[in-house]
Enzyme design. Structure first.
Site, short mmCIF file in Angstrom:
data_model
loop_
_atom_site.label_atom_id
_atom_site.label_comp_id
_atom_site.label_asym_id
_atom_site.label_seq_id
_atom_site.Cartn_x
_atom_site.Cartn_y
_atom_site.Cartn_z
N LYS A 110 -34.15 27.20 11.04
CA LYS A 110 -34.38 25.78 10.73
C LYS A 110 -35.84 25.41 10.95
O LYS A 110 -36.41 24.66 10.16
CB LYS A 110 -33.45 24.90 11.57
CG LYS A 110 -32.03 24.93 11.02
CD LYS A 110 -31.11 24.01 11.75
CE LYS A 110 -29.70 24.10 11.15
NZ LYS A 110 -28.68 23.54 12.00
N LYS A 189 -29.10 32.54 0.18
CA LYS A 189 -27.90 31.90 0.69
C LYS A 189 -27.83 30.45 0.17
O LYS A 189 -28.84 29.74 0.20
CB LYS A 189 -27.95 31.88 2.23
CG LYS A 189 -26.75 31.23 2.86
CD LYS A 189 -26.99 30.79 4.31
CE LYS A 189 -26.35 29.45 4.50
NZ LYS A 189 -26.31 28.87 5.79
N LYS A 192 -27.87 23.50 1.70
CA LYS A 192 -28.44 22.18 1.40
C LYS A 192 -29.96 22.20 1.52
O LYS A 192 -30.67 21.61 0.74
CB LYS A 192 -27.93 21.15 2.42
CG LYS A 192 -26.50 20.81 2.33
CD LYS A 192 -26.02 20.20 3.65
CE LYS A 192 -24.55 20.46 3.87
NZ LYS A 192 -24.19 20.57 5.29
P1 ADP Z 1 -25.88 24.28 5.01
O1 ADP Z 1 -26.47 25.66 5.22
O2 ADP Z 1 -25.77 23.94 3.57
O3 ADP Z 1 -26.61 23.22 5.82
P2 ADP Z 1 -23.83 24.01 7.04
O4 ADP Z 1 -24.71 24.67 8.05
O5 ADP Z 1 -23.57 22.54 7.20
O6 ADP Z 1 -24.39 24.33 5.57
O7 ADP Z 1 -22.46 24.78 7.01
C1 ADP Z 1 -21.15 24.24 7.10
C2 ADP Z 1 -20.14 25.38 7.04
O8 ADP Z 1 -20.23 26.05 5.77
C3 ADP Z 1 -20.39 26.47 8.10
O9 ADP Z 1 -19.16 26.98 8.59
C4 ADP Z 1 -21.14 27.53 7.33
O10 ADP Z 1 -20.98 28.81 7.88
C5 ADP Z 1 -20.53 27.43 5.94
N1 ADP Z 1 -21.51 27.82 4.91
C6 ADP Z 1 -22.64 27.15 4.57
N2 ADP Z 1 -23.32 27.78 3.58
C7 ADP Z 1 -22.59 28.89 3.29
C8 ADP Z 1 -22.76 29.96 2.34
N3 ADP Z 1 -23.78 29.98 1.50
N4 ADP Z 1 -21.83 30.94 2.33
C9 ADP Z 1 -20.76 30.91 3.17
N5 ADP Z 1 -20.54 29.93 4.08
C10 ADP Z 1 -21.44 28.93 4.14
#
Ligand code: ADP
Ligand code: TRP
Length: 324
Positions: A110, A189, A192
């Site tokens: 982050k 990956k 957001k």
């Molecule tokens: P972001 O990376 O978009 O901010 P979050 O950290 O809010 O997403 O993740 C929320 C949930 O979704 C978590 O359990 C995370 O492991 C899962 N997740 C987020 N992005 C992915 C991805 N690209 N593939 C698989 N799982 C994901």
């Protein structure tokens, strides 16, 4: 067995969130006791705008309900409606070494992405551990990027129990979906923070546009292609049936199948799987009492467990619990 998970209200949910996390949340709630919460305390590490925070919090609730979560079965609630988690996070911080937090990948990622290195971001795993441990959770369904946080939670439960010589906190286990890491339209990956998402509830037109923009190589239509080296196929295999996936993989290897055709199929699958949920979501949006009542009821159920665990924790530490 108690299942628990949380999703931050820090942006619109996307296919990665769904395939990695929400899909298994919905599946598990049919046969297990489940607690799912909107991690709005955590979201403050990245969203510091009150109106946007309120909107995103409601969005996550709507997304869960539209995707089929029955709030009578699973307790769906806002993290902030159980403020005891902050107290437990503090107590965990007193038994946890700084080195553990400094090793967190997610913290480093982050910061690399430009998020401010606040104390809140540094203590993120402490609050996440408190979220899990305060409900005596057994299983935590998440995407792969969260596994290190669950391992830290296991460590913290051990530090606490060792420090006070009693088995007060229960060690949870992580649960991963088949979708370890869903790639975004640029092949990194899906996240957001990378701006590479296909959102769950986009209009059909917008979603199709995003899907058609998934990055592929320049292999000509007639040439054989490797399904395992293709971003479109990586997502398709998570949404298509095993039979269709097999057929599609064979067609890739045989040549003659263009990326455009596969993208169109993926757009159809997206519509098949989220079209009805999109309509349900629009109806729910007009019924704010239903959503709010579900959240309040979920918080009541979750808080009943949390207060009991906190009484145990305070007692183990020699902190007095005022009984009402
Ligand atoms: P972001 O990376 O978009 O901010 P979050 O950290 O809010 O997403 O993740 C929320 C949930 O979704 C978590 O359990 C995370 O492991 C899962 N997740 C987020 N992005 C992915 C991805 N690209 N593939 C698989 N799982 C994901
Ligand atoms: N850190 C998780 C994420 O970014 C969200 C979260 C907060 C969570 N507390 C949790 C997930 C407890 C599972 C259990 O996705």
């Amino acid at each position: 067995m108690r299942v628990l998970s949380g999703i931050q209200s820090s942006g619109k949910l996307h296919l990665g969130n769904y395939l990695g996390a929400l899909k298994q949340h919905i599946e598990l709630h049919r046969d297990h006791e489940c607690f799912y919460f909107i991690a709005n305390y955590h979201a403050l590490t990245t969203v510091q705008d009150a109106d946007r925070q309120r909107e995103l919090t409601r969005d996550v609730a709507l997304d869960y309900l539209a995707l089929g979560l029955d709030p009578n079965k699973a307790a769906l609630f806002r993290q902030t409606d159980v403020p005891e988690v902050c107290e437990l996070a503090w107590i965990l911080s007193t038994v946890t070494g700084r080195g553990l937090l400094e090793r967190a990948h997610s913290y480093k990622d982050k910061i690399a992405k430009g998020v401010a290195p606040s104390m809140g971001l540094m203590s993120y795993p402490l609050l996440m551990a408190a979220d899990i441990l305060i409900y005596d959770s057994d299983l935590v369904p998440v995407g792969k990027d969260q596994v290190q946080h669950i391992e830290m939670t296991q460590d913290m439960a051990g530090y606490f129990n060792n420090a006070y010589g009693v088995e007060v906190l229960k060690r949870p286990e992580a649960r991963l979906n088949q979708a370890y890491t869903v790639p975004g339209i640029d092949g990194q990956k899906m996240s957001k923070t990378y701006g590479n998402t296909v959102d769950l509830f986009d209009t059909p037109k917008k979603a199709r546009k995003r899907i058609m923009a998934i990055k592929t190589d320049s292999t000509p239509v007639e040439d054989p292609k490797d399904p395992d080296a293709c971003n479109v196929f990586a997502i398709l295999r998570l949404m298509a049936s095993p039979e269709e996936t097999e057929e599609m993989a064979a067609a890739y290897r045989g040549g003659g199948l263009g990326y455009g055709t596969v993208k169109k199929r993926l757009a159809e699958l997206y519509e098949e799987q989220f079209g009805a949920a999109r309509e349900r979501r629009a109806q729910l949006e007009a019924d704010s009492d239903y959503v709010e009542d579900a959240l309040i009821d979920g918080a009541k159920r979750a808080r009943a467990v949390a207060t009991k665990v906190m009484a145990r924790v305070r007692d183990a530490c020699g902190l007095v619990t005022v009984r009402s």
